[in-house]
Enzyme design. Structure first.
Site, PDB file in Angstrom:
ATOM      1  N   CYS A   1       0.818  -1.220   0.000  1.00 38.15           N
ATOM      2  CA  CYS A   1       0.000   0.000   0.000  1.00 38.15           C
ATOM      3  C   CYS A   1       0.850   1.267   0.000  1.00 38.15           C
ATOM      4  O   CYS A   1       1.934   1.299   0.575  1.00 38.15           O
ATOM      5  CB  CYS A   1      -0.888   0.042   1.233  1.00 38.15           C
ATOM      6  SG  CYS A   1      -2.020  -1.329   1.345  1.00 38.15           S
TER       7      CYS A   1
ATOM      8  N   ARG B   1       5.738  -0.020  -5.919  1.00 34.35           N
ATOM      9  CA  ARG B   1       5.666  -0.784  -4.673  1.00 34.35           C
ATOM     10  C   ARG B   1       4.728  -1.976  -4.805  1.00 34.35           C
ATOM     11  O   ARG B   1       4.777  -2.893  -3.994  1.00 34.35           O
ATOM     12  CB  ARG B   1       5.153   0.115  -3.542  1.00 34.35           C
ATOM     13  CG  ARG B   1       6.079   1.243  -3.205  1.00 34.35           C
ATOM     14  CD  ARG B   1       5.341   2.336  -2.451  1.00 34.35           C
ATOM     15  NE  ARG B   1       4.903   1.916  -1.152  1.00 34.35           N
ATOM     16  CZ  ARG B   1       5.603   2.064  -0.028  1.00 34.35           C
ATOM     17  NH1 ARG B   1       6.781   2.628  -0.082  1.00 34.35           N
ATOM     18  NH2 ARG B   1       5.132   1.659   1.116  1.00 34.35           N
TER      19      ARG B   1
ATOM     20  N   TRP C   1      -2.795  -2.774  -1.638  1.00 32.47           N
ATOM     21  CA  TRP C   1      -2.307  -4.119  -1.918  1.00 32.47           C
ATOM     22  C   TRP C   1      -3.098  -5.014  -0.975  1.00 32.47           C
ATOM     23  O   TRP C   1      -2.892  -4.979   0.239  1.00 32.47           O
ATOM     24  CB  TRP C   1      -0.806  -4.173  -1.634  1.00 32.47           C
ATOM     25  CG  TRP C   1      -0.117  -5.386  -2.152  1.00 32.47           C
ATOM     26  CD1 TRP C   1       0.336  -5.588  -3.427  1.00 32.47           C
ATOM     27  CD2 TRP C   1       0.241  -6.557  -1.412  1.00 32.47           C
ATOM     28  NE1 TRP C   1       0.945  -6.804  -3.529  1.00 32.47           N
ATOM     29  CE2 TRP C   1       0.907  -7.428  -2.302  1.00 32.47           C
ATOM     30  CE3 TRP C   1       0.069  -6.967  -0.094  1.00 32.47           C
ATOM     31  CZ2 TRP C   1       1.385  -8.669  -1.924  1.00 32.47           C
ATOM     32  CZ3 TRP C   1       0.552  -8.203   0.285  1.00 32.47           C
ATOM     33  CH2 TRP C   1       1.204  -9.036  -0.625  1.00 32.47           C
TER      34      TRP C   1
ATOM     35  N   ASN D   1      -2.163   1.992   5.681  1.00 29.12           N
ATOM     36  CA  ASN D   1      -1.133   1.034   5.255  1.00 29.12           C
ATOM     37  C   ASN D   1      -0.853   0.143   6.450  1.00 29.12           C
ATOM     38  O   ASN D   1      -0.580   0.670   7.534  1.00 29.12           O
ATOM     39  CB  ASN D   1       0.188   1.729   4.920  1.00 29.12           C
ATOM     40  CG  ASN D   1       0.153   2.411   3.577  1.00 29.12           C
ATOM     41  OD1 ASN D   1      -0.879   2.411   2.925  1.00 29.12           O
ATOM     42  ND2 ASN D   1       1.263   2.992   3.195  1.00 29.12           N
ATOM     43  N   GLY D   2      -0.875  -1.146   6.261  1.00 27.69           N
ATOM     44  CA  GLY D   2      -0.556  -2.038   7.372  1.00 27.69           C
ATOM     45  C   GLY D   2      -1.661  -3.048   7.587  1.00 27.69           C
ATOM     46  O   GLY D   2      -2.513  -3.250   6.719  1.00 27.69           O
TER      47      GLY D   2
ATOM     48  N   GLU E   1      19.071 -17.338  -5.531  1.00 28.23           N
ATOM     49  CA  GLU E   1      18.621 -16.024  -5.997  1.00 28.23           C
ATOM     50  C   GLU E   1      18.215 -16.110  -7.489  1.00 28.23           C
ATOM     51  O   GLU E   1      17.214 -15.518  -7.898  1.00 28.23           O
ATOM     52  CB  GLU E   1      19.727 -14.981  -5.789  1.00 28.23           C
ATOM     53  CG  GLU E   1      19.552 -13.661  -6.514  1.00 28.23           C
ATOM     54  CD  GLU E   1      18.244 -12.909  -6.211  1.00 28.23           C
ATOM     55  OE1 GLU E   1      17.538 -13.281  -5.265  1.00 28.23           O
ATOM     56  OE2 GLU E   1      17.936 -11.975  -6.970  1.00 28.23           O
TER      57      GLU E   1
ATOM     58  N   LYS F   1      14.559 -15.071  -8.895  1.00 29.07           N
ATOM     59  CA  LYS F   1      14.372 -14.055  -9.933  1.00 29.07           C
ATOM     60  C   LYS F   1      13.452 -14.589 -11.028  1.00 29.07           C
ATOM     61  O   LYS F   1      12.557 -13.908 -11.499  1.00 29.07           O
ATOM     62  CB  LYS F   1      15.754 -13.694 -10.500  1.00 29.07           C
ATOM     63  CG  LYS F   1      15.978 -12.344 -10.977  1.00 29.07           C
ATOM     64  CD  LYS F   1      15.920 -11.201  -9.997  1.00 29.07           C
ATOM     65  CE  LYS F   1      15.387 -11.355  -8.685  1.00 29.07           C
ATOM     66  NZ  LYS F   1      15.250 -10.773  -7.580  1.00 29.07           N
TER      67      LYS F   1
ATOM     68  N   GLU G   1       9.750 -15.011  -9.893  1.00 29.66           N
ATOM     69  CA  GLU G   1       9.032 -13.746  -9.686  1.00 29.66           C
ATOM     70  C   GLU G   1       8.445 -13.177 -10.970  1.00 29.66           C
ATOM     71  O   GLU G   1       7.350 -12.638 -10.958  1.00 29.66           O
ATOM     72  CB  GLU G   1       9.993 -12.680  -9.118  1.00 29.66           C
ATOM     73  CG  GLU G   1      10.334 -12.852  -7.674  1.00 29.66           C
ATOM     74  CD  GLU G   1      11.255 -11.734  -7.192  1.00 29.66           C
ATOM     75  OE1 GLU G   1      12.378 -11.618  -7.719  1.00 29.66           O
ATOM     76  OE2 GLU G   1      10.868 -10.979  -6.307  1.00 29.66           O
TER      77      GLU G   1
ATOM     78  N   HIS H   1      20.374 -36.609  -2.584  1.00 29.70           N
ATOM     79  CA  HIS H   1      19.606 -36.865  -1.363  1.00 29.70           C
ATOM     80  C   HIS H   1      18.113 -36.669  -1.547  1.00 29.70           C
ATOM     81  O   HIS H   1      17.380 -36.596  -0.566  1.00 29.70           O
ATOM     82  CB  HIS H   1      20.144 -35.972  -0.229  1.00 29.70           C
ATOM     83  CG  HIS H   1      21.606 -36.177   0.011  1.00 29.70           C
ATOM     84  ND1 HIS H   1      22.109 -37.320   0.577  1.00 29.70           N
ATOM     85  CD2 HIS H   1      22.675 -35.405  -0.306  1.00 29.70           C
ATOM     86  CE1 HIS H   1      23.429 -37.236   0.629  1.00 29.70           C
ATOM     87  NE2 HIS H   1      23.789 -36.083   0.086  1.00 29.70           N
TER      88      HIS H   1
ATOM     89  N   LYS I   1       6.985  -4.234  -4.014  1.00 30.71           N
ATOM     90  CA  LYS I   1       8.401  -3.862  -3.921  1.00 30.71           C
ATOM     91  C   LYS I   1       8.814  -3.646  -2.467  1.00 30.71           C
ATOM     92  O   LYS I   1       9.916  -3.984  -2.064  1.00 30.71           O
ATOM     93  CB  LYS I   1       8.622  -2.575  -4.720  1.00 30.71           C
ATOM     94  CG  LYS I   1      10.053  -2.109  -4.772  1.00 30.71           C
ATOM     95  CD  LYS I   1      10.850  -2.942  -5.736  1.00 30.71           C
ATOM     96  CE  LYS I   1      12.307  -2.524  -5.823  1.00 30.71           C
ATOM     97  NZ  LYS I   1      13.115  -3.615  -6.398  1.00 30.71           N
TER      98      LYS I   1
HETATM   99  C1  AGP Z   1      13.204  -9.062  -4.770  1.00 26.77           C
HETATM  100  O1  AGP Z   1      13.246  -9.408  -6.099  1.00 26.77           O
HETATM  101  C2  AGP Z   1      11.942  -9.338  -4.126  1.00 26.77           C
HETATM  102  N1  AGP Z   1      10.871  -8.637  -4.718  1.00 26.77           N
HETATM  103  C3  AGP Z   1      11.874  -9.468  -2.624  1.00 26.77           C
HETATM  104  O2  AGP Z   1      12.301 -10.766  -2.334  1.00 26.77           O
HETATM  105  C4  AGP Z   1      12.698  -8.490  -1.758  1.00 26.77           C
HETATM  106  O3  AGP Z   1      14.045  -8.724  -1.933  1.00 26.77           O
HETATM  107  C5  AGP Z   1      12.305  -8.657  -0.281  1.00 26.77           C
HETATM  108  O4  AGP Z   1      10.950  -8.401  -0.111  1.00 26.77           O
HETATM  109  C6  AGP Z   1      13.117  -7.791   0.646  1.00 26.77           C
HETATM  110  O5  AGP Z   1      12.991  -6.440   0.350  1.00 26.77           O
HETATM  111  P1  AGP Z   1      14.020  -5.362   0.866  1.00 26.77           P
HETATM  112  O6  AGP Z   1      15.303  -5.599   0.179  1.00 26.77           O
HETATM  113  O7  AGP Z   1      13.392  -4.051   0.488  1.00 26.77           O
HETATM  114  O8  AGP Z   1      14.129  -5.536   2.351  1.00 26.77           O
END
Ligand code: AGP
Length: 591
Positions: free
Chosen positions: A2, A27, A71, A97-98, A466, A470, A473, A489, A586
């Site tokens: 949000c 965001r 959101w 927000n929250g 990672e 990526k 996502e 395993h 974000k």
């Molecule tokens: C990154 O591609 C993601 N969207 C997400 O995992 C992000 O890294 C995570 O939410 C942490 O965010 P920050 O780095 O703003 O703390």
């Protein structure tokens, strides 16, 4: 997640709020709303989906208003659930927000008093609580403070008050910042939202209320009922680049920028690093922490601190801190990583660590963010604004910084700088038409597949994780990153004819194991792709190979780039919304 925006001034509030909300789009959100005061009433427009490019101006011309991007957490994505929410007598609207963690309890109490609810959102309990206070004779500000004090959880709320022509906002958790320009006042969740209008900011802390009227604002500590005299300050780092330039998407722009951003992230002098290095040298134990991509950066930095600096280092996920709390001791050092500096999980963890009297260092990318303010020392990743929801350049900035720190501990600051500049020029040479075309064709090979595996070991283990994150996502395909050692395993049971397996291979003590693992999956019919150093490109175990820039100790950074590109091209082929992938935000300001 949000976003909140508010404006009081001389100009057209709805168009300024619209511009501000557009800046908050990155965001992540699924509906939006704008409320302004006009002709003696509050007028609101709301909708689901994305903000239109323009809103009808005439109907909404006003000098005061608030806006919100939602959101969804409580309740579906509907126009009714979109914020702001009206009081019954239409004298105010509230956006939030929250998450109100005790909202069911509060809702039950209000229902037993006769209040009825029209939406599914937790915000509506705040509206009713404020209404209840006003009914008892309290002023709007007092009623809002009393309502706020009943909420559990991290919440930041904003109220537009018709009668007094004011905006009130209270912060607890979710970020809130004021922008000031002569007699215009902006209020937002993120300074990026009003950066085009002013760079003069005033920070609002947790537990503070800001009361805004034309040309004036007042901040109060809501617990002590005390006025706080806080002056504006100029935030130099707000030169935020929000244009795609020649690129189709922010993601590809941000991927290509990495050749420069890894250098900016590490342009610190030895003197600037000294306070952290001294603490690290003395520390018995070091903890690195983060979530999502920043969590993998924390893992990689812990790897460098163990391997290069021989420090006893644990990497912790921000949301899994419980078992570490009791072993933390005064003098230990925590390095918290976060792009936004506003991730609720990470903030909560750092708040708990502070009680243990450990030294907190944060590495953030957003100037003025909460984490920077609650730490003992903070460093900027200096990657510039990262607009694509999927983090790319901030990840490599974070781990480059971690590498510089690890080398500085052993007195190799200058060597680290040299290595980073070699990496930067290698990356510059990597982004050629030819390489991009080859990666695009590999992405095309993967388009019809659903499940994929990435194997890594040692310096490349967290890169495998990672890399998989990526691709998940943006392409919504099921990629999993594993330690190559884990294959036998269990994971190998999933390999069948045509399953894509990507192995990350570097010239190091683990390369033989990677080759054997790749042969094992190939023998079971996997489609094998290698990513790594040139010397492995002719290995028989690989059906395809992407050669990366050879970067000595920084191979891990070179190796993540092809995954970012595969993710981008795969999503592009699939027609996905690359910069704003579904369900993701974000800045994850709620738990
Ligand atoms: C990154 O591609 C993601 N969207 C997400 O995992 C992000 O890294 C995570 O939410 C942490 O965010 P920050 O780095 O703003 O703390």
């Amino acid at each position: 997640m949000c976003g909140i925006f508010g404006y009081i001034g001389q100009s057209d509030a709805s168009s300024i709020i619209h511009k501000g909300l557009k800046r908050l789009e990155y965001r992540g959100y699924d509906s939006w709303g704008i409320s302004i005061i006009k002709d003696g009433e509050i007028k609101t427009i709301k909708d689901i989906g994305h903000l239109p490019e323009k809103i009808k101006k005439k109907e909404l011309f006003s000098n005061i208003g608030i806006g919100h991007t939602r959101w969804a957490t409580h309740g579906g994505i509907t126009v009714t659930n979109a914020h702001p929410h009206f009081s019954k007598d239409k004298s105010f609207v509230i956006a939030q927000n929250g998450i109100v963690e005790n909202y069911l309890l509060l809702k039950g109490r209000l229902e037993s008093k006769g209040y009825t609810f029209e939406t599914e959102v937790d915000t509506e309990v705040i509206v009713k609580l404020a209404e209840d206070g006003i009914k008892k004779g309290q002023g709007v500000k007092e009623a809002l403070i009393n309502a706020f004090k009943k909420l559990d959880g991290r919440n930041t709320i904003v109220l537009l008050d018709l009668k007094n022509q004011k905006i009130y906002s209270i912060r607890n958790g979710s970020p809130l910042i004021l922008g000031v320009k002569d007699d215009e006042i902006f209020l937002a969740s993120d300074p990026l939202a009003f950066n085009q209008f002013t760079k003069d900011i005033v920070e609002i802390n947790n537990g503070e209320l800001v009361e805004i009227e034309k040309g004036n604002f007042k901040i109060y500590d809501i617990e002590r009922c005390k006025y706080i005299d806080r002056k504006k300050r100029r935030e130099k780092l707000l030169n935020i680049d929000v244009d795609k330039g020649k690129y189709d998407h922010f993601m590809i722009k941000e991927i290509v920028q990495q050749q420069h951003t890894i250098l900016r992230a590490t342009e610190y002098t030895e003197k600037e690093l000294a306070p952290l290095i001294e603490r690290l040298e003395k520390a018995r134990t070091v903890y690195t922490i983060g979530a999502g991509t920043s969590g993998f950066a924390a893992d990689q930095i812990a790897y460098y601190l163990r391997k290069i600096s021989l420090k006893n280092t644990f990497s912790i996920k921000s949301y899994e801190t419980e078992s570490y709390l009791d072993i933390m001791k005064k003098g230990d050092v925590v390095i918290a990583l976060s792009q936004s500096g506003e991730t609720a999980d990470t903030i909560e963890a750092v708040e708990m660590f502070k009680e243990k009297e450990v030294y907190i260092a944060t590495v953030i990318n957003m100037p003025g963010s909460t984490l920077s303010r609650i730490s003992d020392i903070f460093f900027m990743s200096k990657a510039g604004s990262e607009i694509c929801v999927a983090s790319t350049k901030v990840f490599t900035s974070q781990i480059s910084f971690g590498y510089l720190v690890a080398k500085s501990i052993i007195g190799e600051f200058n060597t680290a700088k040299k290595e980073l500049s070699i990496l930067s020029s290698n990356l510059e040479n990597f982004f050629t038409e030819r390489n991009l075309k080859d990666i695009k064709s590999i992405a095309k090979l993967l388009i019809k597949k659903e499940h994929f595996f990435i194997l890594g070991k040692g310096q490349n283990f967290h890169i495998a994780q990672e890399g998989a994150l990526k691709i998940k996502e943006i392409s919504y395909k099921h990629f999993e990153g594993f330690a190559a050692g884990e294959l036998k395993h269990g994971v190998i049971a999933l390999i069948e004819k045509g399953t894509p397996v990507v192995s990350i291979i570097s010239k190091d003590s683990n390369s033989k194991d990677l080759i054997s693992s790749t042969f094992e999956v190939k023998a079971r019919g996997a489609l094998t792709i290698g990513i790594g150093d040139k010397i492995f490109e002719d290995e028989k175990c690989f059906d395809h190979f992407i050669t990366v820039a050879d970067s000595n100790e920084l191979k891990a950074i070179s190796n993540v780039i092809p995954f970012q590109l595969i993710s981008y091209y795969l999503a592009k082929e699939l027609g996905n919304n690359i910069d704003k992938p579904r369900n993701l935000a974000k800045s994850v300001t709620v738990k």
